[in-house]
Design an enzyme around this catalytic site. Structure first.
Site, short mmCIF file in Angstrom:
data_model
loop_
_atom_site.label_atom_id
_atom_site.label_comp_id
_atom_site.label_asym_id
_atom_site.label_seq_id
_atom_site.Cartn_x
_atom_site.Cartn_y
_atom_site.Cartn_z
N PRO A 14 36.58 37.79 33.07
CA PRO A 14 36.77 36.39 33.23
C PRO A 14 37.21 36.32 35.00
O PRO A 14 37.93 37.46 35.34
CB PRO A 14 38.16 36.20 32.54
CG PRO A 14 38.10 36.81 31.16
CD PRO A 14 37.53 38.29 31.59
N VAL A 15 36.65 35.44 35.50
CA VAL A 15 36.91 35.50 37.03
C VAL A 15 38.02 34.57 37.30
O VAL A 15 38.58 33.78 36.95
CB VAL A 15 35.66 34.77 37.58
CG1 VAL A 15 35.87 34.46 39.20
CG2 VAL A 15 34.22 35.36 37.30
N ALA A 16 38.75 35.16 38.68
CA ALA A 16 39.94 34.61 38.89
C ALA A 16 40.95 34.65 37.94
O ALA A 16 41.80 33.56 37.75
CB ALA A 16 39.79 33.28 39.71
N ALA A 17 41.29 35.60 37.16
CA ALA A 17 41.87 35.93 36.04
C ALA A 17 43.06 36.86 36.21
O ALA A 17 43.73 37.00 35.22
CB ALA A 17 41.09 35.99 35.02
N GLY A 18 43.24 37.55 37.38
CA GLY A 18 44.11 38.54 37.38
C GLY A 18 43.65 39.79 36.66
O GLY A 18 44.51 40.89 36.74
N GLY B 30 38.04 41.59 38.47
CA GLY B 30 36.87 41.88 38.38
C GLY B 30 36.12 41.97 39.54
O GLY B 30 35.21 42.70 39.82
N SER C 259 37.03 43.08 42.78
CA SER C 259 37.25 44.34 43.21
C SER C 259 36.65 45.40 42.48
O SER C 259 36.11 46.46 43.13
CB SER C 259 38.67 44.75 43.21
OG SER C 259 39.54 43.45 43.90
N ASP D 4 42.69 45.25 46.44
CA ASP D 4 42.66 46.13 44.93
C ASP D 4 41.45 47.05 44.83
O ASP D 4 41.20 47.57 43.79
CB ASP D 4 42.43 44.96 43.87
CG ASP D 4 43.61 44.31 43.65
OD1 ASP D 4 44.78 44.43 44.20
OD2 ASP D 4 43.50 43.21 43.08
N LYS E 82 40.95 45.80 35.32
CA LYS E 82 42.33 46.36 35.35
C LYS E 82 43.63 45.53 34.99
O LYS E 82 43.14 44.16 34.58
CB LYS E 82 42.83 46.62 36.72
CG LYS E 82 42.77 45.53 37.69
CD LYS E 82 44.15 44.95 37.86
CE LYS E 82 44.11 43.64 38.74
NZ LYS E 82 45.54 42.60 38.63
P1 ATP Z 1 42.51 39.94 41.85
O1 ATP Z 1 43.73 40.06 40.67
O2 ATP Z 1 42.14 41.38 42.37
O3 ATP Z 1 43.00 38.92 42.86
P2 ATP Z 1 41.26 38.25 40.07
O4 ATP Z 1 40.76 39.04 39.06
O5 ATP Z 1 42.28 37.34 39.93
O6 ATP Z 1 41.28 39.22 41.21
P3 ATP Z 1 38.45 37.98 40.52
O7 ATP Z 1 37.59 37.65 39.06
O8 ATP Z 1 38.32 39.31 41.18
O9 ATP Z 1 39.99 37.57 40.66
O10 ATP Z 1 37.83 36.79 41.63
C1 ATP Z 1 38.56 36.69 42.65
C2 ATP Z 1 37.53 35.74 43.71
O11 ATP Z 1 36.48 36.52 44.09
C3 ATP Z 1 37.02 34.61 42.83
O12 ATP Z 1 37.28 33.36 43.62
C4 ATP Z 1 35.45 34.71 42.90
O13 ATP Z 1 34.93 33.58 43.09
C5 ATP Z 1 34.94 35.83 43.99
N1 ATP Z 1 34.24 36.73 43.60
C6 ATP Z 1 33.33 37.38 44.61
N2 ATP Z 1 32.35 38.02 44.00
C7 ATP Z 1 32.91 38.08 42.66
C8 ATP Z 1 32.60 39.11 41.62
N3 ATP Z 1 31.57 39.88 41.54
N4 ATP Z 1 33.23 38.78 40.30
C9 ATP Z 1 34.15 38.05 40.23
N5 ATP Z 1 34.67 37.29 41.25
C10 ATP Z 1 34.12 37.22 42.63
#
Ligand code: ATP
Length: 386
Positions: free
Chosen positions: A147-151, A154, A156, A189, A53
């Site tokens: 990408p993880v923890a990137a906003g 992913g 969610s 989210d 998103k």
């Molecule tokens: P949001 O903006 O919804 O807070 P984000 O995009 O910044 O989320 P995500 O990629 O959803 O961040 O990851 C948030 C945290 O969730 C990370 O610390 C990660 O280790 C944990 N996590 C657990 N399961 C997953 C998954 N399937 N994919 C990504 N991160 C995951």
């Protein structure tokens, strides 16, 4: 996207039929929109696409009693996403399992896919839909591209996809209230990903007002994610400690105006014309700058390279810019890669940024899995756990 601990700023889904795409032609769909399991050899499986998103706007509108912040944010799904395959567990398995390939997720033991399957099982049992033995153990495979923890939401999105896949595997449904409660219990989210592609999100994320798709050819998006993961909770904390925008009303003004326009149908061209306003309409921008040294300078340098305003998604650090066509966004992605090589873009974080061109997805142009070679960044094989 919400409060202090465990907040999030968006999600993506595929939890139900809306926006989720079965990657398996043999997977049918029942009237509820949940795909039916498909046979792969002797094993049943179902494939769900879990899109990323983007927050077009993100205004923090106040504090809540539960410690979360109340938001006003317009979310859109992207064509970039993860792919989740769920099948019945092998005979003799004692728990649900998950294997992850692609990008690394640090907290493998705590993966939202496994949490979502477990929570869905409990909800099914609590709803009296079936006995525990009617919600058997599952084996999941996640191809991680967001990408993880990137906003980009992913985790969610994966959670929403896992709910949909698990219910489909078990051939059960939950009523709308139970489904909404289940989604919200997994993250602020997650409810967005059970809704259509474009939505106004309020509360801590639990109020989802579906909005019409953007009219015409959907805008394309350049994504640039520096490799410095930002925990959403930490960014909200920095915001709470005073890292606010210079104009504290601006994000809400832009977000409310955009919501009004989108309710009556907005065109791609009109959205593209608002790029400068959108770039300023994220109340977490300064908080992300405060936590990530170098991010502000990176944004300034990126704006010079792409010659247009650069926005932040959610709590960051993902940066994005809109383009009329995917071809233009791809060209911009090539320029950004060259700028990294030439040193015109400072390297921040632990390596080269993730750079991708994608599009905003809608009901009429649902997300489609994107070719791996279109995605730059370190994507190598990773085996994980249960
Ligand atoms: P949001 O903006 O919804 O807070 P984000 O995009 O910044 O989320 P995500 O990629 O959803 O961040 O990851 C948030 C945290 O969730 C990370 O610390 C990660 O280790 C944990 N996590 C657990 N399961 C997953 C998954 N399937 N994919 C990504 N991160 C995951």
């Amino acid at each position: 996207m919400s409060g202090n601990s465990g907040e999030s700023t968006g999600g993506a889904g595929g939890g139900d039929g809306g926006g989720g795409v079965s990657g398996d032609r043999r997977s049918g769909r029942d009237g509820s929109g949940l795909g039916r399991p498909a046979a792969s050899g002797a094993k049943l499986h179902i494939v769900r696409f879990a899109p990323a998103k983007l927050n077009l706007t993100l205004a923090v509108v106040g504090n809540r009693n539960d410690g979360y912040h109340a938001l006003h944010s317009i979310f859109v799904r992207l064509s970039l996403g993860d792919a989740l395959t769920v099948s019945t567990a092998s005979i003799g398995a004692s728990r649900d399992s998950l294997r992850v390939t692609g990008l690394t997720i640090p907290t493998v033991g705590d993966n939202l896919v496994l949490k979502a399957i477990a929570a869905a099982r409990s909800a099914v049992v609590a709803a009296g839909t079936g006995l525990p033995e009617l919600a058997p153990l599952l084996s999941a495979r996640l191809s991680k591209r967001i990408p993880v923890a990137a906003g980009l939401g992913g985790g969610s999105s994966d959670a929403a996809a896992a709910i949909g896949a698990a219910l489909a595997m078990w051939r059960v449904n939950l009523d709308a209230a139970a489904l909404a409660g289940l989604a919200a219990s997994l993250g602020s989210d997650v409810p967005f990903f059970l809704a259509p592609s474009v939505a106004l999100i309020t509360g801590r994320g639990e109020f989802v007002e579906p909005l019409p798709d953007i009219a015409g050819e959907p805008p394309a998006v350049l994504l640039v994610t520096p490799q410095l993961p930002l925990a959403t909770a930490a960014v909200f904390k920095a915001y709470a400690q005073g890292s606010h925008q210079a104009d504290e009303e601006l994000a809400l003004t832009v977000s409310e105006r955009l919501a009004v326009e989108m309710r009556s149908g907005i065109s791609s061209a009109s959205l593209l014309a608002q790029a400068a306003d959108l770039a300023a309409a994220n109340d977490l921008r300064r908080a992300a700058f405060a936590l990530a040294p170098g991010l502000r300078g990176f944004v300034t340098a990126l704006e010079k390279v792409v010659e247009r305003p650069v926005c932040q998604s959610g709590s960051g650090p993902t940066l994005w810019a809109l383009y009329k066509t995917l071809a233009e966004a791809r060209k911009a992605a090539r320029f950004v890669r060259l700028a990294v090589v030439d040193g015109k873009l400072p390297l921040i974080g632990v390596g080269e940024p993730f750079i991708a061109a994608t599009t905003i997805a809608g009901r009429l142009n649902p997300p489609v899995p994107q070719a791996m070679d279109e995605l730059a960044g370190a994507i190598g094989p990773r085996a994980v756990h249960n």
